[in-house]
Design a protein around this motif. Structure first.
Motif, PDB file in Angstrom:
ATOM      1  N   GLN A 199       1.277  -0.997   0.031  1.00  0.00           N
ATOM      2  CA  GLN A 199       0.186  -0.133   0.644  1.00  0.00           C
ATOM      3  C   GLN A 199       0.612   1.511   0.157  1.00  0.00           C
ATOM      4  O   GLN A 199       0.510   1.896  -0.872  1.00  0.00           O
ATOM      5  CB  GLN A 199      -1.503  -0.226   1.201  1.00  0.00           C
ATOM      6  N   MET A 219       2.639   1.883  -3.816  1.00  0.00           N
ATOM      7  CA  MET A 219       0.826   2.179  -4.542  1.00  0.00           C
ATOM      8  C   MET A 219       0.577   3.730  -4.137  1.00  0.00           C
ATOM      9  O   MET A 219       0.556   4.712  -5.203  1.00  0.00           O
ATOM     10  CB  MET A 219       0.308   0.988  -4.374  1.00  0.00           C
ATOM     11  N   ALA A 245       0.767   6.933  -7.047  1.00  0.00           N
ATOM     12  CA  ALA A 245      -0.711   7.423  -6.801  1.00  0.00           C
ATOM     13  C   ALA A 245      -0.996   8.821  -6.661  1.00  0.00           C
ATOM     14  O   ALA A 245      -1.051   9.999  -7.276  1.00  0.00           O
ATOM     15  CB  ALA A 245      -2.198   6.467  -6.179  1.00  0.00           C
ATOM     16  N   VAL A 299      -7.999   6.042  -5.726  1.00  0.00           N
ATOM     17  CA  VAL A 299      -7.530   5.117  -6.679  1.00  0.00           C
ATOM     18  C   VAL A 299      -7.006   3.515  -5.288  1.00  0.00           C
ATOM     19  O   VAL A 299      -6.721   2.594  -5.845  1.00  0.00           O
ATOM     20  CB  VAL A 299      -6.044   5.677  -7.102  1.00  0.00           C
ATOM     21  N   VAL A 300      -6.202   4.008  -4.287  1.00  0.00           N
ATOM     22  CA  VAL A 300      -5.332   2.519  -3.780  1.00  0.00           C
ATOM     23  C   VAL A 300      -6.244   1.937  -3.243  1.00  0.00           C
ATOM     24  O   VAL A 300      -5.678   0.864  -3.495  1.00  0.00           O
ATOM     25  CB  VAL A 300      -4.127   3.418  -2.740  1.00  0.00           C
ATOM     26  N   VAL A 333      -7.907   0.168  -5.744  1.00  0.00           N
ATOM     27  CA  VAL A 333      -6.620  -0.854  -6.561  1.00  0.00           C
ATOM     28  C   VAL A 333      -7.056  -2.081  -5.315  1.00  0.00           C
ATOM     29  O   VAL A 333      -6.745  -3.740  -6.153  1.00  0.00           O
ATOM     30  CB  VAL A 333      -5.729  -0.368  -6.428  1.00  0.00           C
ATOM     31  N   TYR A 355       0.737  -2.558  -9.854  1.00  0.00           N
ATOM     32  CA  TYR A 355       1.515  -0.850 -10.465  1.00  0.00           C
ATOM     33  C   TYR A 355       0.842  -1.273 -11.307  1.00  0.00           C
ATOM     34  O   TYR A 355       0.394   0.799 -11.975  1.00  0.00           O
ATOM     35  CB  TYR A 355       3.126  -1.077 -10.892  1.00  0.00           C
ATOM     36  N   THR A 357      -2.646   0.703 -10.775  1.00  0.00           N
ATOM     37  CA  THR A 357      -2.440   1.602  -9.893  1.00  0.00           C
ATOM     38  C   THR A 357      -2.153   2.967 -11.385  1.00  0.00           C
ATOM     39  O   THR A 357      -3.324   4.061 -11.399  1.00  0.00           O
ATOM     40  CB  THR A 357      -1.662   2.015  -8.721  1.00  0.00           C
ATOM     41  N   THR A 358      -1.624   2.626 -11.731  1.00  0.00           N
ATOM     42  CA  THR A 358      -1.198   3.760 -12.790  1.00  0.00           C
ATOM     43  C   THR A 358      -2.983   3.731 -13.714  1.00  0.00           C
ATOM     44  O   THR A 358      -2.732   5.190 -14.303  1.00  0.00           O
ATOM     45  CB  THR A 358       0.039   3.087 -13.672  1.00  0.00           C
ATOM     46  N   ARG A 375      -5.786   3.164 -13.269  1.00  0.00           N
ATOM     47  CA  ARG A 375      -6.344   4.802 -12.383  1.00  0.00           C
ATOM     48  C   ARG A 375      -6.632   5.775 -12.786  1.00  0.00           C
ATOM     49  O   ARG A 375      -6.755   6.442 -12.800  1.00  0.00           O
ATOM     50  CB  ARG A 375      -6.395   3.523 -11.683  1.00  0.00           C
ATOM     51  N   CYS A 376      -4.668   5.838 -11.907  1.00  0.00           N
ATOM     52  CA  CYS A 376      -4.557   7.516 -12.056  1.00  0.00           C
ATOM     53  C   CYS A 376      -4.410   8.408 -13.386  1.00  0.00           C
ATOM     54  O   CYS A 376      -5.074   9.081 -13.399  1.00  0.00           O
ATOM     55  CB  CYS A 376      -3.123   7.789 -11.711  1.00  0.00           C
TER      56      CYS A 376
END
Length: 188
Positions: A37, A40, A44, A57-58, A61, A83, A86-87, A89-90
């Motif tokens: 966490q 990530m 984010a 976001v985290v 995810v 990763y 997370t990427t 979603r960002c």
């Protein structure tokens, strides 16, 4: 629900924890969350320039990863999967935004207390300049640069995470480095 019955002094590897979590072991998944966490969230927070958005976001995810754990093809691929999620979603959050206002990213990391006040002010200024420079990169360049320079991912891993080939990753990182180097010249 099964429980983790390994020697408490020996941390289990990711693949073992993922396998156990896939079998319904909530404690094993909790260990994965605790392990990843932080990285990530830092990714984010730097990409989104907003602590609250990064937390959302985290959380999404990790919840989504828990729900879709059975879709992960290989247990050892869990970290890359996180990763990538997370990427993505960002990047989606950035695309959905209206033009963004200036936000101080220093809230994502606590300042070091062991520095002398003059040095602390200098470091704070450098971090502010770097955060401003990162915000000026395209979201794709920022993602590639952060994954490489902050999270230590290989070009191949980054390519898999952002969905482009290694040449595109190298180009994005090179452009990001050049732009950051130009902005950070006064701090050398």
């Amino acid at each position: 629900m099964t429980t983790t019955s390994a020697d408490p002094g020996t941390p289990l590897d990711d693949a073992t924890l993922v396998g156990r979590a896939r079998d319904g072991d909530v404690r094993a998944y909790e260990q994965l969350v605790l392990r990843y966490q932080g990285p990530m969230f830092r990714l984010a927070a730097k990409m989104l320039a907003n602590r609250g958005d990064a937390e959302d976001v985290v959380q999404e995810v990790f919840l989504n990863a828990w729900r879709k754990l059975d879709q992960l093809g290989e247990d050892a691929a869990f970290v890359g999967w996180l990763y990538r999620a997370t990427t993505n979603r960002c990047l989606n959050a950035i695309r959905a935004r209206r033009p963004q206002a200036d936000v101080d990213l220093d809230t994502a990391e606590s300042p070091r207390g062991d520095l002398q006040p003059e040095r602390a002010a200098q470091v704070s200024g450098q971090l502010a300049a770097l955060n401003t420079a990162l915000a000026q990169l395209t979201p794709e360049q920022r993602a590639c640069w952060l994954l490489r320079e902050v999270h230590g991912r290989s070009y191949e891993e980054i390519g898999e995470i952002v969905g482009v080939n290694g040449t595109a990753v190298r180009g994005r990182i090179a452009r990001a480095r050049a732009q950051l180097a130009e902005v950070m010249k006064p701090w050398r």
